[in-house]
Design a protein around this motif. Sequence first.
Motif, PDB file in Angstrom:
ATOM      1  N   LEU A  15      39.792 -25.210 -16.856  1.00  0.00           N
ATOM      2  CA  LEU A  15      39.994 -24.102 -17.776  1.00  0.00           C
ATOM      3  C   LEU A  15      38.666 -23.606 -18.344  1.00  0.00           C
ATOM      4  O   LEU A  15      38.445 -22.394 -18.450  1.00  0.00           O
ATOM      5  N   PHE A 193      43.754 -16.961 -13.897  1.00  0.00           N
ATOM      6  CA  PHE A 193      44.186 -18.133 -14.652  1.00  0.00           C
ATOM      7  C   PHE A 193      45.478 -18.714 -14.084  1.00  0.00           C
ATOM      8  O   PHE A 193      46.296 -19.270 -14.820  1.00  0.00           O
ATOM      9  N   GLN A 196      46.400 -22.293 -14.929  1.00  0.00           N
ATOM     10  CA  GLN A 196      46.831 -22.648 -16.285  1.00  0.00           C
ATOM     11  C   GLN A 196      48.147 -21.991 -16.692  1.00  0.00           C
ATOM     12  O   GLN A 196      48.910 -22.566 -17.475  1.00  0.00           O
TER      13      GLN A 196
END
Length: 237
Positions: A15, A193, A196
């Motif tokens: 991340l 992303f 995530q």
Amino acid sequence: MRYAIYYTPAPDSPLASDAGRWLGRDAFSGEMLGAPGGLAMPSEQWQGLVAEPQRYGFHATLKAPFELRHGQTEAALVDAFDAFAASVAPFGIPEVILGQLGPFFALVPAVVHAPLQAFAASVVETFEPFRAPLSDADVARRRPERLTETQRENLTAWGYPYVMDEFRFHMTLTGPVEDDLAPTILSELKRRFSRQDGQPLAIDGLALFIEARRGEPFTIHSWRPLGLPAHSRKILP
């Protein structure tokens, strides 16, 4: 000098890497990384989108930026920060998703998570003795006339409107996005992303950020894993 206590992922985490590339800046080193490759938009548009979160560094606010109260020192703050991080056990958010807070995009919990709310409140309370009272100019910048009564009370008591029952964990990824651009930006963020979005997030560390002068980029003074005493952890700056 201002200080802030934020959640940010460990420097070697996926991340942290993905967020640093998206924002074009590494808050641990202060290095500017430039525009990410493969943008589905002009780089000038990207820069406008990330300018504010880039300056603050990738994070979720726990204790908002503050100047030190008269009689307090940075050394005392660092000692308290280290002791607090060692005293708190790591935990997890069951699921974070890409969402919007008003016009901003951020990674947010899919639902309110009680342990996270309690953790955030404990950070606010623990470090309140280090916070200098807000100046009249700082209060005015918060536009108190636009806040709810509870938020104004929080601003007076804690120096930030969005604490305690008003706290909503979010890791900001953009500045304001116009409605007609929102689907494009969301698609871009989902691509970047994907590791995530819809996944659990470990709350396993805490960061002390500093702003050397008003308006300058925030950088990470130190990051500490939760629940590890100093003698058994890898020391990071």
